[in-house]
Scaffold this active site. Structure first.
Site, short mmCIF file in Angstrom:
data_model
loop_
_atom_site.label_atom_id
_atom_site.label_comp_id
_atom_site.label_asym_id
_atom_site.label_seq_id
_atom_site.Cartn_x
_atom_site.Cartn_y
_atom_site.Cartn_z
N SER A 25 0.82 -1.21 0.00
CA SER A 25 0.00 0.00 0.00
C SER A 25 0.85 1.26 0.00
O SER A 25 1.92 1.30 0.61
CB SER A 25 -0.88 0.00 1.26
OG SER A 25 -1.43 1.29 1.48
N TYR A 85 -2.11 5.30 -4.11
CA TYR A 85 -3.13 6.31 -3.81
C TYR A 85 -2.65 7.57 -4.49
O TYR A 85 -1.66 8.17 -4.08
CB TYR A 85 -3.29 6.52 -2.31
CG TYR A 85 -4.25 5.58 -1.67
CD1 TYR A 85 -5.47 5.31 -2.27
CD2 TYR A 85 -3.96 4.96 -0.47
CE1 TYR A 85 -6.38 4.44 -1.68
CE2 TYR A 85 -4.85 4.08 0.13
CZ TYR A 85 -6.07 3.83 -0.49
OH TYR A 85 -6.94 2.97 0.09
N THR A 121 -5.54 2.78 -7.14
CA THR A 121 -6.85 2.64 -6.48
C THR A 121 -7.74 3.82 -6.85
O THR A 121 -7.37 4.98 -6.64
CB THR A 121 -6.67 2.55 -4.96
OG1 THR A 121 -5.92 1.36 -4.67
CG2 THR A 121 -8.02 2.47 -4.25
N LYS A 124 -7.84 -0.42 -9.51
CA LYS A 124 -8.55 -1.14 -8.44
C LYS A 124 -9.76 -0.34 -7.99
O LYS A 124 -9.66 0.88 -7.76
CB LYS A 124 -7.59 -1.33 -7.26
CG LYS A 124 -8.21 -1.93 -6.00
CD LYS A 124 -7.12 -2.26 -4.98
CE LYS A 124 -7.64 -2.90 -3.71
NZ LYS A 124 -8.18 -1.93 -2.73
N HIS A 162 -13.57 -2.32 -2.00
CA HIS A 162 -12.70 -1.92 -0.90
C HIS A 162 -13.16 -2.58 0.41
O HIS A 162 -13.09 -1.99 1.48
CB HIS A 162 -12.74 -0.39 -0.77
CG HIS A 162 -11.48 0.25 -0.26
ND1 HIS A 162 -10.61 0.95 -1.04
CD2 HIS A 162 -10.93 0.29 0.98
CE1 HIS A 162 -9.61 1.41 -0.32
NE2 HIS A 162 -9.78 1.01 0.92
C1 LIG Z 1 -7.52 -2.08 7.26
C2 LIG Z 1 -7.62 -1.95 5.77
C3 LIG Z 1 -6.79 -1.05 5.11
C4 LIG Z 1 -6.84 -0.95 3.72
N1 LIG Z 1 -5.95 -0.14 3.08
C5 LIG Z 1 -5.95 -0.09 1.73
C6 LIG Z 1 -4.98 0.65 1.04
O1 LIG Z 1 -4.09 1.24 1.63
N2 LIG Z 1 -5.04 0.68 -0.31
C7 LIG Z 1 -6.03 0.02 -1.02
O2 LIG Z 1 -6.07 0.10 -2.24
N3 LIG Z 1 -6.94 -0.73 -0.38
C8 LIG Z 1 -6.92 -0.81 0.97
N4 LIG Z 1 -7.82 -1.60 1.61
C9 LIG Z 1 -8.75 -2.42 0.81
C10 LIG Z 1 -8.13 -3.79 0.49
O3 LIG Z 1 -7.11 -3.68 -0.45
C11 LIG Z 1 -9.20 -4.74 -0.08
O4 LIG Z 1 -9.86 -4.10 -1.15
C12 LIG Z 1 -10.21 -5.17 0.97
O5 LIG Z 1 -9.57 -5.43 2.20
C13 LIG Z 1 -10.96 -6.40 0.51
O6 LIG Z 1 -11.97 -6.73 1.40
P1 LIG Z 1 -11.85 -7.93 2.46
O7 LIG Z 1 -10.63 -7.69 3.26
O8 LIG Z 1 -13.09 -7.80 3.29
O9 LIG Z 1 -11.80 -9.20 1.67
C14 LIG Z 1 -7.78 -1.71 2.99
C15 LIG Z 1 -8.63 -2.61 3.67
C16 LIG Z 1 -8.55 -2.74 5.04
C17 LIG Z 1 -9.43 -3.73 5.72
O1 LIG Z 2 -8.60 2.46 5.35
C1 LIG Z 2 -8.70 2.18 4.16
O2 LIG Z 2 -9.57 1.43 3.72
C2 LIG Z 2 -7.81 2.73 3.22
O3 LIG Z 2 -7.85 2.31 2.13
C3 LIG Z 2 -6.81 3.76 3.49
C4 LIG Z 2 -7.08 5.07 3.16
C5 LIG Z 2 -6.10 6.04 3.38
C6 LIG Z 2 -4.88 5.68 3.87
C7 LIG Z 2 -4.65 4.37 4.20
C8 LIG Z 2 -5.60 3.39 3.99
#
Ligand SMILES: Cc1cc2nc3c(=O)[nH]c(=O)nc-3n(C[C@H](O)[C@H](O)[C@H](O)COP(=O)(O)O)c2cc1C
Ligand SMILES: O=C(O)C(=O)c1ccccc1
Length: 391
Positions: A130, A153, A179, A264, A288
């Protein structure tokens, strides 16, 4: 070929000697144990989704509504001849699985991202780092093997976006995942209840603090004082999201890197067509994890029409709701080339660090491998829509 199903034998053999696994064997139990163990703020941030959380539930429910039709004695091969490997966006993987990009992992473990990258690499699958990692990407890369991608991002500042993409390329990423669904954060009641947003404490902004373009936007280096760090954080808040992005912006990323680019957060076939027309080599069908638009279509329900629209000219990946080996089969049978695995391994990381990630990944891979065999499937290319019951 890796026979992931061996994990089952190891556990049963260990049981003969009186050993039982220290960590839970299912995604649901990993979540439960994390709820009991992690800080309230960390658990809320990971487990939480937006608003009523109904999209998070519908992601999982959608998988539960599909039925695999096992075809026994159809010529299924011996376990060690089963071939789960794939090539996606030019990356060879021992199974069609990558760890999803998850930000701010430092909340649950020190040395988080290097642990995730090296766990995935040890098992031969991929990881997606990420932008909001807790460790700068150059310090994660050496532990992450050959199969890591970088998630972007895209900030409001295009020069910063370019710098991040160039740094990831130089550090050895194999693809860039842009994303699209997070120009800003969704409405997250669990975090709101605790009044907790990690970034305001400078968690998860290591790639920005280490970026020459980001630093050039600051009057004072953030390390110099608490006040300078506070200004850096507020600068980050001001430029984190970008509401102006359009499909044609994919062309810009392609000028910054030779790596394949995937977008994404795609949920509509026309949007998939638009980004592929603009040069994306892949799309990630994702809501997401239900953290952005509550009430959104589930990722699995969105997948089929998108695979029909672009599957012959782009890689189609899916995340949001993968919790078991059968879910991986259902996703592939519905048109995905690979999946991102999300929350369950994050709980593993919080419970036991790198070993917890390895455990969570082994459980998914072994379940996937064994279920493939039991369903009469010997290789990924055999998985198509005929594997599923008509609905
Ligand atoms: C705690 C957390 C942080 C996340 N941070 C990001 C991120 O930094 N960038 C991103 O593209 N998606 C982020 N996501 C989304 C994940 O890449 C993914 O789409 C999502 O976790 C899928 O759903 P699931 O975990 O319920 O299967 C985050 C998800 C969670 C749970
Ligand atoms: O928390 C999240 O889902 C996420 O994608 C995120 C957004 C900004 C910074 C870091 C993670």
């Amino acid at each position: 070929m890796t026979y992931f199903g061996n994990f089952q034998n190891e556990i049963y053999l260990g049981g003969l000697g009186g050993a039982v696994p220290e960590l839970p064997m299912t995604a649901a139990e990993l979540e439960q144990q994390a709820r009991e163990t992690l800080s309230a703020a960390a658990f809320a941030y990971i487990a939480g989704s937006s608003s009523t959380e109904r999209t998070a539930r519908s992601n999982v429910d959608a998988f539960a509504s599909r039925r695999i039709v096992p075809r026994m004695w159809r010529g299924a091969s011996a376990p060690d001849a089963r071939d789960l490997s794939v090539e996606v966006l030019g990356t060879r993987l021992a199974a069609p699985i990558l760890t999803a990009p998850v930000g701010v992992l430092g909340m649950v473990h020190t040395d988080a991202e290097p642990s995730v990258g090296s766990a995935a690499s040890e098992l031969g699958i991929g990881s997606v780092l990420s932008t909001a990692s807790s460790t700068a990407l150059e310090d994660v890369a050496p532990s992450s093997g050959e199969n890591w991608w970088f998630q972007l991002y895209w900030p409001a500042d295009h020069e910063l976006a370019e710098s991040l993409v160039r740094r990831a390329t130089a550090a050895g990423a194999k693809a860039i995942v842009v994303t699209a669904d997070t120009p800003g954060m969704g409405w997250r009641p669990r975090d709101l209840t605790l009044g907790h947003l990690p970034f305001l404490k400078a968690e998860g902004i290591a790639n920005y603090l280490s970026d020459p373009v980001f630093r050039s936007r600051l009057a004072t280096p953030p390390e110099e004082s608490a006040e300078a760090m506070q200004i850096a954080v507020l600068t980050w808040v001001g430029m984190f999201g970008n509401h102006t992005l359009r499909p044609s912006d994919v062309e810009r990323v392609r000028q910054w890197t030779d790596l394949p680019v995937a977008v994404k957060g795609v949920l509509h076939p026309d949007d998939a067509r638009a980004v592929v027309d603009a040069g994306a080599a892949g799309v990630v069908v994702s809501n997401h994890g239900g953290r952005q638009v509550d009430g959104s279509i589930s990722s699995l329900d969105a997948l089929g029409p998108i695979a029909d629209a672009v599957g012959d000219r782009a890689a189609v990946l899916l995340d949001s709701g993968i919790r078991s080996g059968s879910d991986v089969i259902v996703a592939l049978a519905s048109g995905a080339d690979a999946v991102f695995y999300g929350r369950p391994w994050v709980y593993g990381l919080g419970l036991a660090g790198r070993a917890g990630v390895v455990h969570a990944l082994w459980c998914l891979l072994a379940d996937f491998d064994l279920t493939m065999g039991l369903a009469g499937l010997s290789s990924i290319k055999e998985i198509d829509r005929s594997v599923l019951a008509d609905r």
